[in-house]
Design a protein around this motif. Structure first.
Motif, PDB file in Angstrom:
ATOM      1  N   PRO A   1      26.814  27.540  23.701  1.00 58.17           N
ATOM      2  CA  PRO A   1      25.750  26.530  23.781  1.00 58.17           C
ATOM      3  C   PRO A   1      25.587  25.750  22.477  1.00 58.17           C
ATOM      4  CG  PRO A   1      24.991  28.619  24.684  1.00 58.17           C
ATOM      5  CD  PRO A   1      26.328  28.860  24.036  1.00 58.17           C
ATOM      6  N   ILE A   2      25.834  26.387  21.347  1.00 62.83           N
ATOM      7  CA  ILE A   2      25.718  25.698  20.064  1.00 62.83           C
ATOM      8  C   ILE A   2      26.771  24.601  19.963  1.00 62.83           C
ATOM      9  CG2 ILE A   2      25.952  25.996  17.561  1.00 62.83           C
ATOM     10  CD1 ILE A   2      24.706  28.792  17.977  1.00 62.83           C
ATOM     11  N   THR A   3      27.971  24.888  20.442  1.00 62.14           N
ATOM     12  CA  THR A   3      29.036  23.895  20.410  1.00 62.14           C
ATOM     13  C   THR A   3      28.637  22.672  21.225  1.00 62.14           C
ATOM     14  OG1 THR A   3      30.657  25.652  20.189  1.00 62.14           O
ATOM     15  CG2 THR A   3      31.480  23.518  20.889  1.00 62.14           C
ATOM     16  N   THR A   4      28.040  22.891  22.395  1.00 58.56           N
ATOM     17  CA  THR A   4      27.603  21.781  23.233  1.00 58.56           C
ATOM     18  C   THR A   4      26.535  20.970  22.516  1.00 58.56           C
ATOM     19  OG1 THR A   4      28.089  23.062  25.202  1.00 58.56           O
ATOM     20  CG2 THR A   4      26.654  21.173  25.475  1.00 58.56           C
ATOM     21  N   ALA A   5      25.567  21.648  21.913  1.00 54.22           N
ATOM     22  CA  ALA A   5      24.517  20.943  21.178  1.00 54.22           C
ATOM     23  C   ALA A   5      25.111  20.158  20.024  1.00 54.22           C
ATOM     24  CB  ALA A   5      23.468  21.928  20.679  1.00 54.22           C
ATOM     25  N   SER A   6      26.078  20.724  19.357  1.00 51.65           N
ATOM     26  CA  SER A   6      26.715  20.031  18.242  1.00 51.65           C
ATOM     27  C   SER A   6      27.429  18.775  18.726  1.00 51.65           C
ATOM     28  CB  SER A   6      27.713  20.952  17.533  1.00 51.65           C
ATOM     29  OG  SER A   6      27.028  22.014  16.921  1.00 51.65           O
ATOM     30  N   ALA A   7      28.035  18.855  19.880  1.00 48.39           N
ATOM     31  CA  ALA A   7      28.711  17.676  20.432  1.00 48.39           C
ATOM     32  C   ALA A   7      27.686  16.594  20.770  1.00 48.39           C
ATOM     33  CB  ALA A   7      29.515  18.058  21.672  1.00 48.39           C
ATOM     34  N   GLN A   8      26.537  17.006  21.297  1.00 50.13           N
ATOM     35  CA  GLN A   8      25.483  16.040  21.604  1.00 50.13           C
ATOM     36  C   GLN A   8      24.942  15.425  20.318  1.00 50.13           C
ATOM     37  OE1 GLN A   8      22.784  18.469  23.836  1.00 50.13           O
ATOM     38  NE2 GLN A   8      23.782  18.039  25.782  1.00 50.13           N
TER      39      GLN A   8
ATOM     40  N   TRP B   1      17.971   8.045  13.045  1.00 54.28           N
ATOM     41  CA  TRP B   1      17.428   9.219  12.365  1.00 54.28           C
ATOM     42  C   TRP B   1      18.484  10.325  12.260  1.00 54.28           C
ATOM     43  CZ3 TRP B   1      13.944  10.823   9.149  1.00 54.28           C
ATOM     44  CH2 TRP B   1      13.673  12.190   9.029  1.00 54.28           C
ATOM     45  N   HIS B   2      19.187  10.586  13.349  1.00 60.08           N
ATOM     46  CA  HIS B   2      20.231  11.620  13.323  1.00 60.08           C
ATOM     47  C   HIS B   2      21.342  11.253  12.331  1.00 60.08           C
ATOM     48  CE1 HIS B   2      18.251  13.374  16.793  1.00 60.08           C
ATOM     49  NE2 HIS B   2      18.998  14.431  16.600  1.00 60.08           N
ATOM     50  N   TYR B   3      21.709  10.000  12.277  1.00 59.90           N
ATOM     51  CA  TYR B   3      22.727   9.549  11.323  1.00 59.90           C
ATOM     52  C   TYR B   3      22.246   9.755   9.887  1.00 59.90           C
ATOM     53  CZ  TYR B   3      25.647   6.315   8.624  1.00 59.90           C
ATOM     54  OH  TYR B   3      26.459   5.751   7.672  1.00 59.90           O
ATOM     55  N   ILE B   4      21.017   9.391   9.615  1.00 57.91           N
ATOM     56  CA  ILE B   4      20.456   9.561   8.274  1.00 57.91           C
ATOM     57  C   ILE B   4      20.411  11.041   7.907  1.00 57.91           C
ATOM     58  CG2 ILE B   4      18.332   9.378   6.900  1.00 57.91           C
ATOM     59  CD1 ILE B   4      17.808   6.722   8.474  1.00 57.91           C
ATOM     60  N   ARG B   5      19.896  11.874   8.806  1.00 57.96           N
ATOM     61  CA  ARG B   5      19.775  13.297   8.501  1.00 57.96           C
ATOM     62  C   ARG B   5      21.136  13.952   8.312  1.00 57.96           C
ATOM     63  NH1 ARG B   5      17.048  15.189   5.804  1.00 57.96           N
ATOM     64  NH2 ARG B   5      17.218  17.245   6.704  1.00 57.96           N
ATOM     65  N   ALA B   6      22.142  13.487   9.015  1.00 58.52           N
ATOM     66  CA  ALA B   6      23.490  14.058   8.857  1.00 58.52           C
ATOM     67  C   ALA B   6      24.057  13.754   7.475  1.00 58.52           C
ATOM     68  CB  ALA B   6      24.419  13.509   9.932  1.00 58.52           C
ATOM     69  N   ASN B   7      23.538  12.704   6.833  1.00 54.95           N
ATOM     70  CA  ASN B   7      24.028  12.297   5.526  1.00 54.95           C
ATOM     71  C   ASN B   7      23.001  12.463   4.418  1.00 54.95           C
ATOM     72  OD1 ASN B   7      26.787  11.005   6.096  1.00 54.95           O
ATOM     73  ND2 ASN B   7      25.470  10.218   7.702  1.00 54.95           N
ATOM     74  N   ALA B   8      21.907  13.150   4.716  1.00 57.86           N
ATOM     75  CA  ALA B   8      20.819  13.314   3.754  1.00 57.86           C
ATOM     76  C   ALA B   8      21.199  14.260   2.624  1.00 57.86           C
ATOM     77  CB  ALA B   8      19.578  13.842   4.477  1.00 57.86           C
ATOM     78  N   TYR B   9      20.531  14.099   1.498  1.00 56.14           N
ATOM     79  CA  TYR B   9      20.738  14.985   0.356  1.00 56.14           C
ATOM     80  C   TYR B   9      20.318  16.410   0.689  1.00 56.14           C
ATOM     81  CZ  TYR B   9      21.342  10.733  -2.417  1.00 56.14           C
ATOM     82  OH  TYR B   9      21.779   9.542  -2.905  1.00 56.14           O
ATOM     83  N   GLN B  10      19.176  16.554   1.343  1.00 53.53           N
ATOM     84  CA  GLN B  10      18.690  17.869   1.762  1.00 53.53           C
ATOM     85  C   GLN B  10      18.893  18.018   3.258  1.00 53.53           C
ATOM     86  OE1 GLN B  10      14.628  18.469   0.673  1.00 53.53           O
ATOM     87  NE2 GLN B  10      15.074  18.654  -1.501  1.00 53.53           N
TER      88      GLN B  10
END
Length: 116
Positions: free
Chosen positions: A28-35, A106-115
Protein backbone atom coordinates in the motif's frame (compact mmCIF):
# COMPACT_ATOMS: atom_id res chain seq x y z
CA UNK A 1 17.97 -39.04 11.06
CA UNK A 2 17.19 -36.01 8.80
CA UNK A 3 20.03 -33.77 7.76
CA UNK A 4 19.83 -30.35 9.40
CA UNK A 5 20.60 -27.31 7.19
CA UNK A 6 23.67 -25.37 8.14
CA UNK A 7 23.12 -22.19 10.21
CA UNK A 8 24.04 -19.95 7.26
CA UNK A 9 21.35 -21.54 5.08
CA UNK A 10 18.75 -21.12 7.86
CA UNK A 11 19.62 -17.40 8.04
CA UNK A 12 19.18 -17.06 4.27
CA UNK A 13 15.77 -18.73 4.47
CA UNK A 14 14.75 -16.50 7.39
CA UNK A 15 15.87 -13.36 5.53
CA UNK A 16 14.03 -14.41 2.39
CA UNK A 17 10.86 -15.03 4.39
CA UNK A 18 11.17 -11.67 6.13
CA UNK A 19 11.66 -9.90 2.81
CA UNK A 20 8.52 -11.52 1.40
CA UNK A 21 6.46 -10.49 4.44
CA UNK A 22 7.94 -6.97 4.39
CA UNK A 23 7.22 -6.64 0.66
CA UNK A 24 3.59 -7.64 1.18
CA UNK A 25 3.30 -5.15 4.03
CA UNK A 26 4.75 -2.28 1.98
CA UNK A 27 2.52 -2.72 -1.04
CA UNK A 28 0.00 0.00 0.00
CA UNK A 29 2.88 2.40 0.65
CA UNK A 30 4.16 1.87 -2.88
CA UNK A 31 0.72 2.76 -4.26
CA UNK A 32 0.55 5.89 -2.12
CA UNK A 33 4.03 6.86 -3.25
CA UNK A 34 2.97 6.51 -6.87
CA UNK A 35 -0.04 8.74 -6.20
CA UNK A 36 2.17 11.29 -4.42
CA UNK A 37 4.68 11.18 -7.28
CA UNK A 38 1.89 11.90 -9.77
CA UNK A 39 0.83 14.92 -7.67
CA UNK A 40 4.43 16.12 -7.47
CA UNK A 41 4.88 15.88 -11.24
CA UNK A 42 1.57 17.61 -11.91
CA UNK A 43 2.51 20.27 -9.34
CA UNK A 44 5.80 20.88 -11.09
CA UNK A 45 3.92 21.54 -14.33
CA UNK A 46 1.48 23.93 -12.64
CA UNK A 47 4.36 25.68 -10.87
CA UNK A 48 6.41 26.05 -14.06
CA UNK A 49 3.40 27.48 -15.90
CA UNK A 50 2.18 29.89 -13.23
CA UNK A 51 4.70 30.42 -10.43
CA UNK A 52 8.25 30.01 -11.72
CA UNK A 53 8.31 33.46 -13.31
CA UNK A 54 8.40 34.99 -9.82
CA UNK A 55 9.47 32.14 -7.53
CA UNK A 56 12.26 30.83 -9.78
CA UNK A 57 12.95 27.78 -11.91
CA UNK A 58 12.85 24.59 -9.87
CA UNK A 59 11.83 26.64 -6.80
CA UNK A 60 15.18 28.45 -6.72
CA UNK A 61 14.29 32.00 -5.71
CA UNK A 62 16.29 34.93 -7.02
CA UNK A 63 15.83 36.58 -3.63
CA UNK A 64 13.10 38.92 -4.86
CA UNK A 65 10.31 36.64 -3.60
CA UNK A 66 9.78 34.19 -0.76
CA UNK A 67 11.80 30.98 -1.08
CA UNK A 68 9.04 28.38 -1.16
CA UNK A 69 11.47 25.63 -0.14
CA UNK A 70 11.40 27.17 3.35
CA UNK A 71 7.74 26.19 3.82
CA UNK A 72 7.23 23.53 6.48
CA UNK A 73 4.53 20.91 6.57
CA UNK A 74 2.75 23.00 9.22
CA UNK A 75 2.58 25.98 6.80
CA UNK A 76 -0.11 24.43 4.59
CA UNK A 77 -2.93 26.77 5.71
CA UNK A 78 -0.65 29.79 5.28
CA UNK A 79 0.30 28.61 1.79
CA UNK A 80 -3.33 28.01 0.76
CA UNK A 81 -4.38 31.44 2.03
CA UNK A 82 -1.49 33.24 0.27
CA UNK A 83 -2.12 31.48 -3.03
CA UNK A 84 -5.87 31.97 -3.00
CA UNK A 85 -5.96 35.53 -1.66
CA UNK A 86 -2.56 36.92 -2.61
CA UNK A 87 0.05 38.42 -0.33
CA UNK A 88 2.17 41.56 -0.71
CA UNK A 89 3.18 41.65 -4.38
CA UNK A 90 1.66 38.24 -5.16
CA UNK A 91 -1.75 38.45 -6.82
CA UNK A 92 -4.58 36.14 -5.75
CA UNK A 93 -4.87 32.90 -7.72
CA UNK A 94 -8.38 32.05 -6.52
CA UNK A 95 -10.44 31.31 -9.61
CA UNK A 96 -7.30 30.91 -11.74
CA UNK A 97 -5.97 27.74 -10.11
CA UNK A 98 -8.25 24.92 -9.00
CA UNK A 99 -8.05 23.45 -5.51
CA UNK A 100 -6.50 20.37 -7.11
CA UNK A 101 -3.79 22.44 -8.83
CA UNK A 102 -3.00 24.26 -5.58
CA UNK A 103 -2.71 20.88 -3.84
CA UNK A 104 -0.40 19.64 -6.60
CA UNK A 105 1.85 22.70 -6.26
CA UNK A 106 1.95 22.12 -2.49
CA UNK A 107 3.10 18.53 -3.04
CA UNK A 108 5.79 19.73 -5.46
CA UNK A 109 7.02 22.32 -2.96
CA UNK A 110 7.05 19.86 -0.06
CA UNK A 111 8.95 17.29 -2.13
CA UNK A 112 11.68 19.89 -2.61
CA UNK A 113 11.51 21.61 0.78
CA UNK A 114 14.50 22.08 3.05
CA UNK A 115 12.68 20.35 5.91
CA UNK A 116 10.86 17.18 4.97
Amino acid sequence: MPIQPKPAIRRVHACAGAMIVLGATLSPITTASAQDQAKIEAGENVFNTNCAICHGDQLVSTGQTFDLRRLKDSDRARFDNSVRNGKNQMPPWKGKLTDEEIDQVWHYIRANAYQK
